[in-house]
Enzyme design. Structure first.
Site, PDB file in Angstrom:
ATOM      1  N   ASP A  55     -14.764  -8.604 -34.852  1.00 58.69           N
ATOM      2  CA  ASP A  55     -13.809  -9.711 -34.625  1.00 58.69           C
ATOM      3  C   ASP A  55     -14.100 -10.477 -33.336  1.00 58.69           C
ATOM      4  O   ASP A  55     -14.194 -11.697 -33.345  1.00 58.69           O
ATOM      5  CB  ASP A  55     -12.337  -9.233 -34.704  1.00 58.69           C
ATOM      6  CG  ASP A  55     -11.919  -8.208 -33.669  1.00 58.69           C
ATOM      7  OD1 ASP A  55     -12.791  -7.646 -32.974  1.00 58.69           O
ATOM      8  OD2 ASP A  55     -10.694  -7.967 -33.544  1.00 58.69           O
ATOM      9  N   SER A 145      -0.895   0.370 -33.175  1.00 56.47           N
ATOM     10  CA  SER A 145       0.517   0.390 -32.788  1.00 56.47           C
ATOM     11  C   SER A 145       0.782  -0.636 -31.676  1.00 56.47           C
ATOM     12  O   SER A 145       1.860  -1.226 -31.620  1.00 56.47           O
ATOM     13  CB  SER A 145       0.922   1.786 -32.315  1.00 56.47           C
ATOM     14  OG  SER A 145       0.113   2.172 -31.230  1.00 56.47           O
ATOM     15  N   ASP A 190      -6.165  -7.403 -35.104  1.00 55.35           N
ATOM     16  CA  ASP A 190      -4.950  -6.584 -35.254  1.00 55.35           C
ATOM     17  C   ASP A 190      -3.687  -7.438 -35.262  1.00 55.35           C
ATOM     18  O   ASP A 190      -2.773  -7.216 -36.061  1.00 55.35           O
ATOM     19  CB  ASP A 190      -4.868  -5.551 -34.128  1.00 55.35           C
ATOM     20  CG  ASP A 190      -6.079  -4.638 -34.118  1.00 55.35           C
ATOM     21  OD1 ASP A 190      -6.822  -4.656 -35.112  1.00 55.35           O
ATOM     22  OD2 ASP A 190      -6.288  -3.925 -33.131  1.00 55.35           O
ATOM     23  N   TYR A 242     -14.664   0.308 -24.729  1.00 57.31           N
ATOM     24  CA  TYR A 242     -14.495  -0.878 -25.585  1.00 57.31           C
ATOM     25  C   TYR A 242     -15.025  -2.159 -24.925  1.00 57.31           C
ATOM     26  O   TYR A 242     -15.838  -2.890 -25.504  1.00 57.31           O
ATOM     27  CB  TYR A 242     -13.008  -1.029 -25.928  1.00 57.31           C
ATOM     28  CG  TYR A 242     -12.694  -2.159 -26.877  1.00 57.31           C
ATOM     29  CD1 TYR A 242     -12.678  -1.959 -28.254  1.00 57.31           C
ATOM     30  CD2 TYR A 242     -12.395  -3.431 -26.407  1.00 57.31           C
ATOM     31  CE1 TYR A 242     -12.369  -2.997 -29.122  1.00 57.31           C
ATOM     32  CE2 TYR A 242     -12.096  -4.469 -27.262  1.00 57.31           C
ATOM     33  CZ  TYR A 242     -12.076  -4.248 -28.621  1.00 57.31           C
ATOM     34  OH  TYR A 242     -11.778  -5.275 -29.482  1.00 57.31           O
TER      35      TYR A 242
HETATM   36  C1  GLA Z   1      -9.402  -2.628 -31.759  1.00 60.47           C
HETATM   37  C2  GLA Z   1      -9.214  -4.072 -31.319  1.00 60.47           C
HETATM   38  C3  GLA Z   1      -9.653  -5.032 -32.418  1.00 60.47           C
HETATM   39  C4  GLA Z   1     -11.049  -4.697 -32.942  1.00 60.47           C
HETATM   40  C5  GLA Z   1     -11.176  -3.203 -33.244  1.00 60.47           C
HETATM   41  C6  GLA Z   1     -12.587  -2.817 -33.573  1.00 60.47           C
HETATM   42  O1  GLA Z   1      -8.543  -2.330 -32.813  1.00 60.47           O
HETATM   43  O2  GLA Z   1      -7.865  -4.327 -31.013  1.00 60.47           O
HETATM   44  O3  GLA Z   1      -9.591  -6.362 -31.958  1.00 60.47           O
HETATM   45  O4  GLA Z   1     -12.025  -5.121 -32.047  1.00 60.47           O
HETATM   46  O5  GLA Z   1     -10.737  -2.409 -32.156  1.00 60.47           O
HETATM   47  O6  GLA Z   1     -12.983  -3.404 -34.766  1.00 60.47           O
END
Ligand code: GLA
Length: 411
Positions: A55, A145, A190, A242
């Site tokens: 994303d 969440s 999300d 991340y």
């Molecule tokens: C988390 C982030 C999303 C996406 C996923 C991995 O959920 O909030 O934006 O990057 O990780 O796909």
């Protein structure tokens, strides 16, 4: 004694939760604030069927909203104070809209404060509120969440203060709260699915153009269910790798751009192979994951349109392999799900879902094979001395909603 096997799944139907929870949470609200809530908003968590870490790379994703949600009851105040009661933790937070600061003690409140902070940044001069939060989405489990919390907050504020914000704008602002206040540089998947999800459908989203298509997920045709496997390994996204993965994939794309590749959606594996010498191995692997994952999402959409769940399952397995080997966001506990699933007849596909580094995985399992599959996973986890996993059979649920409540005692 209840007859065995007793089916508790009705407890998870949205209507039941709404009716029962609404009644009891309204009572809690009344007890705390000595007044009634005016608005109820709620937003779902999600699973991501396929399309991980694509994303924020302007690629494709295929998430679906689930029937686990966050609920937010609120009423207006005359001053600039925000009072929040988190029923799950039995904790209170009070802050002033004049000075919204990051809380080091209560991490959860930053998602709430972040939404107020973002609206203030955008020039909205809000009054304070009394609010109550409750949710049944497991926390830090990769089921989103935090996005559900942000979305329910912004949707509730939009409704009560009549801000007139469109859903997409709210999704973007909720993401801004997470990016700039909480400090997690997440993509939009999300928040977007939490608004736009529909019952029984997955959402195919192009994260560059934000065009999307809802794709029916006719799992019943193959008697399949979605089983969520919560590994028990909780890693907070903000403190994880991340943000690092995000920068690595951006750097790899910058190098590819020198050779005319506009974005990951236009990249192909053969283009990447040709440029292999131009970047180090880590960057190459990150770029290969994003490129191959985009291709898998498109194939998965075609598979779903033909109800080809064998192909979908294969793509799901491939996705896990790529996340494990190229993006390096898996962990032994999530690999256990994949390895067990590969050997288990009746499981069509399994992989980690969400950011990884712990959290949850999903598996597509034949309805009548769920019990033995869970048993097998529990045995394997015990053998390897992993935390005891939790399981949830999720339904594909509705997106967010918010409305004014009828006055108590009326109707
Ligand atoms: C988390 C982030 C999303 C996406 C996923 C991995 O959920 O909030 O934006 O990057 O990780 O796909």
């Amino acid at each position: 004694m209840l007859p065995f096997p007793f089916d508790f799944s009705f407890l998870f139907s949205l209507k039941f939760i709404c009716f029962w929870m609404e009644k009891s949470l309204r009572l809690v609200f009344k007890e705390i604030y000595n007044s009634h809530p005016e608005v109820l908003s709620s937003a779902p968590g999600r699973i991501n069927i396929i399309g991980e870490h694509t994303d924020y790379n302007q690629g494709y994703v295929l998430p679906a909203a689930i029937n686990l949600r966050n609920y937010f009851f609120l009423s207006r105040r005359r001053d600039k104070k925000v009072c929040i009661w988190a029923e799950n933790f039995k904790k209170r937070d009070i802050f002033s809209l004049q000075k919204i600061s990051f809380s080091e003690q209560n991490k959860w409140i930053n998602y709430v404060r972040g939404v107020f902070w973002t609206l203030k940044e955008e020039g909205f001069d809000l009054k304070g509120i009394n609010g109550l939060i409750w949710g049944d989405i497991p926390l830090e489990a990769g089921l989103s969440s935090s996005a559900a919390l942000e979305v329910s907050i912004i949707h509730g504020l939009n409704t009560i203060f009549k801000l007139d914000l469109a859903q997409q704008r709210m999704a973007e602002l909720a993401r801004k709260a997470e990016n700039d206040f909480v400090g997690v540089k997440c993509g939009l998947m999300d928040q977007f699915i939490s608004f736009f999800g529909e019952k029984g459908k997955a959402l195919f989203l192009d994260c560059e153009t934000l065009r999307y298509e809802l794709i029916p997920l006719r799992l019943e045709k193959a008697e399949l269910r979605i089983l969520v496997f919560e590994s028990g390994v909780r890693r907070e996204l903000a403190s994880s790798e991340y943000n690092k993965r995000r920068l690595e994939s951006f750097r790899a794309l910058e190098l590819l751009k020198k050779y005319g590749v506009k974005g990951y959606k236009q990249a192909t594996l053969s283009m990447l192979e040709e440029r292999k010498g131009e970047m180090n191995e880590v960057l190459f692997k990150r770029a290969r994951h994003v490129t191959s994952e985009n291709a898998r999402v498109k194939k998965a959409v075609e598979a779903l349109k033909k109800d080809d769940f064998h192909l979908l399952g294969e793509l799901i397995f491939r996705s896990h392999e790529s996340l494990r080997d190229d993006y390096e966001v898996s962990c032994p506990e999530l690999d256990l799900l994949y390895e067990t699933a590969k050997e288990f007849s009746g499981c069509f596909g399994a992989r980690l879902t969400g950011a990884g580094f712990g959290g949850a995985g999903i598996a597509l399992v034949k309805k009548d094979r769920i019990a033995p599959f869970r048993k097998k996973l529990l045995e394997e986890a015990r053998k390897r001395k992993f935390p005891r996993p939790e399981f949830y059979e999720v339904e594909i649920g509705e997106g967010a909603n918010a409305y004014f409540l009828e006055k108590e005692g009326k109707g």
